[in-house]
Design a protein around this motif. Structure first.
Motif, PDB file in Angstrom:
ATOM      1  N   ASN A  13       0.817  -1.222   0.000  1.00 31.29           N
ATOM      2  CA  ASN A  13       0.000   0.000   0.000  1.00 31.29           C
ATOM      3  C   ASN A  13       0.844   1.262   0.000  1.00 31.29           C
ATOM      4  O   ASN A  13       0.413   2.300  -0.493  1.00 31.29           O
ATOM      5  N   SER A  14       2.053   1.197   0.556  1.00 30.54           N
ATOM      6  CA  SER A  14       2.904   2.391   0.627  1.00 30.54           C
ATOM      7  C   SER A  14       3.407   2.824  -0.750  1.00 30.54           C
ATOM      8  O   SER A  14       3.892   3.943  -0.902  1.00 30.54           O
ATOM      9  N   LEU A  15       3.289   1.962  -1.738  1.00 30.80           N
ATOM     10  CA  LEU A  15       3.724   2.297  -3.094  1.00 30.80           C
ATOM     11  C   LEU A  15       2.644   3.048  -3.872  1.00 30.80           C
ATOM     12  O   LEU A  15       2.882   3.486  -4.993  1.00 30.80           O
ATOM     13  N   ILE A  16       1.482   3.192  -3.269  1.00 34.03           N
ATOM     14  CA  ILE A  16       0.351   3.841  -3.936  1.00 34.03           C
ATOM     15  C   ILE A  16      -0.052   5.067  -3.119  1.00 34.03           C
ATOM     16  O   ILE A  16      -0.601   4.932  -2.025  1.00 34.03           O
ATOM     17  N   LYS A  17       0.246   6.258  -3.650  1.00 35.34           N
ATOM     18  CA  LYS A  17      -0.054   7.486  -2.922  1.00 35.34           C
ATOM     19  C   LYS A  17      -1.552   7.689  -2.737  1.00 35.34           C
ATOM     20  O   LYS A  17      -2.012   8.059  -1.675  1.00 35.34           O
ATOM     21  N   ASP A  18      -2.301   7.473  -3.795  1.00 40.23           N
ATOM     22  CA  ASP A  18      -3.747   7.635  -3.763  1.00 40.23           C
ATOM     23  C   ASP A  18      -4.336   6.985  -5.012  1.00 40.23           C
ATOM     24  O   ASP A  18      -3.608   6.452  -5.842  1.00 40.23           O
ATOM     25  N   LYS A  19      -5.661   7.049  -5.156  1.00 42.43           N
ATOM     26  CA  LYS A  19      -6.331   6.349  -6.259  1.00 42.43           C
ATOM     27  C   LYS A  19      -5.947   6.898  -7.631  1.00 42.43           C
ATOM     28  O   LYS A  19      -6.153   6.229  -8.643  1.00 42.43           O
ATOM     29  N   ASP A  20      -5.377   8.078  -7.687  1.00 44.60           N
ATOM     30  CA  ASP A  20      -4.946   8.658  -8.958  1.00 44.60           C
ATOM     31  C   ASP A  20      -3.503   8.304  -9.306  1.00 44.60           C
ATOM     32  O   ASP A  20      -3.001   8.717 -10.346  1.00 44.60           O
ATOM     33  N   HIS A  52       8.693  -7.068   1.083  1.00 45.05           N
ATOM     34  CA  HIS A  52       7.632  -6.127   0.706  1.00 45.05           C
ATOM     35  C   HIS A  52       6.289  -6.828   0.614  1.00 45.05           C
ATOM     36  O   HIS A  52       6.206  -8.025   0.392  1.00 45.05           O
ATOM     37  N   GLY A  53       5.259  -6.037   0.778  1.00 43.19           N
ATOM     38  CA  GLY A  53       3.904  -6.516   0.573  1.00 43.19           C
ATOM     39  C   GLY A  53       3.514  -6.335  -0.883  1.00 43.19           C
ATOM     40  O   GLY A  53       4.254  -5.724  -1.663  1.00 43.19           O
ATOM     41  N   ASN A  54       2.355  -6.877  -1.249  1.00 47.52           N
ATOM     42  CA  ASN A  54       1.908  -6.758  -2.630  1.00 47.52           C
ATOM     43  C   ASN A  54       0.389  -6.891  -2.759  1.00 47.52           C
ATOM     44  O   ASN A  54      -0.118  -7.186  -3.832  1.00 47.52           O
ATOM     45  N   GLY A  55      -0.325  -6.679  -1.674  1.00 55.01           N
ATOM     46  CA  GLY A  55      -1.777  -6.870  -1.693  1.00 55.01           C
ATOM     47  C   GLY A  55      -2.496  -6.114  -2.793  1.00 55.01           C
ATOM     48  O   GLY A  55      -3.191  -6.721  -3.612  1.00 55.01           O
ATOM     49  N   PRO A  56      -2.347  -4.791  -2.862  1.00 51.30           N
ATOM     50  CA  PRO A  56      -3.077  -4.069  -3.911  1.00 51.30           C
ATOM     51  C   PRO A  56      -2.611  -4.449  -5.315  1.00 51.30           C
ATOM     52  O   PRO A  56      -3.414  -4.527  -6.232  1.00 51.30           O
ATOM     53  N   GLN A  57      -1.315  -4.718  -5.459  1.00 53.87           N
ATOM     54  CA  GLN A  57      -0.787  -5.074  -6.772  1.00 53.87           C
ATOM     55  C   GLN A  57      -1.354  -6.414  -7.246  1.00 53.87           C
ATOM     56  O   GLN A  57      -1.694  -6.564  -8.422  1.00 53.87           O
ATOM     57  N   VAL A  58      -1.474  -7.382  -6.334  1.00 56.84           N
ATOM     58  CA  VAL A  58      -2.103  -8.663  -6.675  1.00 56.84           C
ATOM     59  C   VAL A  58      -3.545  -8.401  -7.110  1.00 56.84           C
ATOM     60  O   VAL A  58      -4.019  -8.952  -8.109  1.00 56.84           O
ATOM     61  N   GLY A  59      -4.229  -7.546  -6.375  1.00 63.25           N
ATOM     62  CA  GLY A  59      -5.605  -7.215  -6.715  1.00 63.25           C
ATOM     63  C   GLY A  59      -5.742  -6.579  -8.082  1.00 63.25           C
ATOM     64  O   GLY A  59      -6.686  -6.873  -8.821  1.00 63.25           O
ATOM     65  N   PHE A  60      -4.800  -5.703  -8.445  1.00 54.52           N
ATOM     66  CA  PHE A  60      -4.852  -5.062  -9.763  1.00 54.52           C
ATOM     67  C   PHE A  60      -4.722  -6.107 -10.872  1.00 54.52           C
ATOM     68  O   PHE A  60      -5.445  -6.054 -11.872  1.00 54.52           O
ATOM     69  N   ILE A  61      -3.795  -7.036 -10.703  1.00 54.11           N
ATOM     70  CA  ILE A  61      -3.613  -8.069 -11.730  1.00 54.11           C
ATOM     71  C   ILE A  61      -4.842  -8.968 -11.804  1.00 54.11           C
ATOM     72  O   ILE A  61      -5.321  -9.308 -12.888  1.00 54.11           O
ATOM     73  N   TYR A  62      -5.369  -9.334 -10.646  1.00 54.92           N
ATOM     74  CA  TYR A  62      -6.559 -10.191 -10.633  1.00 54.92           C
ATOM     75  C   TYR A  62      -7.743  -9.465 -11.282  1.00 54.92           C
ATOM     76  O   TYR A  62      -8.479 -10.027 -12.075  1.00 54.92           O
ATOM     77  N   ARG A  63      -7.900  -8.190 -10.952  1.00 53.43           N
ATOM     78  CA  ARG A  63      -8.987  -7.388 -11.535  1.00 53.43           C
ATOM     79  C   ARG A  63      -8.812  -7.263 -13.045  1.00 53.43           C
ATOM     80  O   ARG A  63      -9.786  -7.344 -13.795  1.00 53.43           O
ATOM     81  N   ARG A  64      -7.590  -7.062 -13.492  1.00 53.39           N
ATOM     82  CA  ARG A  64      -7.324  -6.989 -14.930  1.00 53.39           C
ATOM     83  C   ARG A  64      -7.786  -8.277 -15.611  1.00 53.39           C
ATOM     84  O   ARG A  64      -8.376  -8.255 -16.688  1.00 53.39           O
ATOM     85  N   GLY A  65      -7.512  -9.406 -14.954  1.00 54.19           N
ATOM     86  CA  GLY A  65      -7.957 -10.690 -15.475  1.00 54.19           C
ATOM     87  C   GLY A  65      -9.471 -10.797 -15.517  1.00 54.19           C
ATOM     88  O   GLY A  65     -10.044 -11.336 -16.471  1.00 54.19           O
TER      89      GLY A  65
END
Length: 171
Positions: A13-20, A52-65
């Motif tokens: 989550n720290s790699l993502i400043k905000d939804k934009d 490192h964590g990767n929760g949101p990034q995993v979610g982005f890839i899954y959502r893309r799928g």
């Protein structure tokens, strides 16, 4: 001087400043900023192991799928995890090596993709609790889906959207 070793954890989550700022180039900018501080510690003689964590990034890839499932097969959750481990590890490695070069530090950086052994009888499978996909806006709830390993991914209505959850140990 005795060398000291520290373990540093960078949250996904720290790699993502905000939804934009969810695109990979923005995540890499966050990694570059963090790498400056890490390189400073290393320059002072501290040995560092980074996780490192990767929760949101995993979610982005899954959502893309999910969005492309009419054309392509879904990516299994464990492959999403490995994909993001490699990608985030690569970004950290690249940023650190660039920072080292600027500072004249002659250290090497290695990225390791790992696997975890999970007990199929782990009680956390009964009550998935970790969100892996951003809140999806949809007028009606999505059906519960089964991931490639045969375990249920539960999706529940949360406010006006749907949240995808997976099992996660508290410890």
């Amino acid at each position: 001087m005795d060398s000291k070793l520290a373990v540093l954890a960078i949250g996904g989550n720290s790699l993502i400043k905000d939804k934009d700022h969810i695109a990979l180039h923005w995540q890499y900018q966050a990694v570059r900023e963090t790498s400056k501080y890490i390189a400073e510690l290393i320059a002072e003689g501290l040995g560092i192991v980074i996780t490192h964590g990767n929760g949101p990034q995993v979610g982005f890839i899954y959502r893309r799928g999910e969005l492309a499932r009419h054309e392509l097969p879904l990516i299994p959750l464990d492959i999403c995890g490995a994909d993001t481990q490699g990608a985030i590890g690569y970004m950290i490695q690249k940023a650190l090596l660039n920072e080292f070069r600027e500072r004249g530090i002659t250290k090497k950086v290695t990225t390791v993709v790992t696997q975890a052994v999970v007990d199929r009888n782990d009680p956390s499978f009964e009550h998935p609790s970790k969100p892996i996909v951003p809140l999806w806006r949809r007028k009606k709830p999505w059906p519960t889906r089964r991931n490639s390993g045969g375990r249920w991914l539960r999706m529940r209505v949360a406010g006006s959207g749907v949240l995808c959850l997976h099992p996660s140990r508290e410890s």
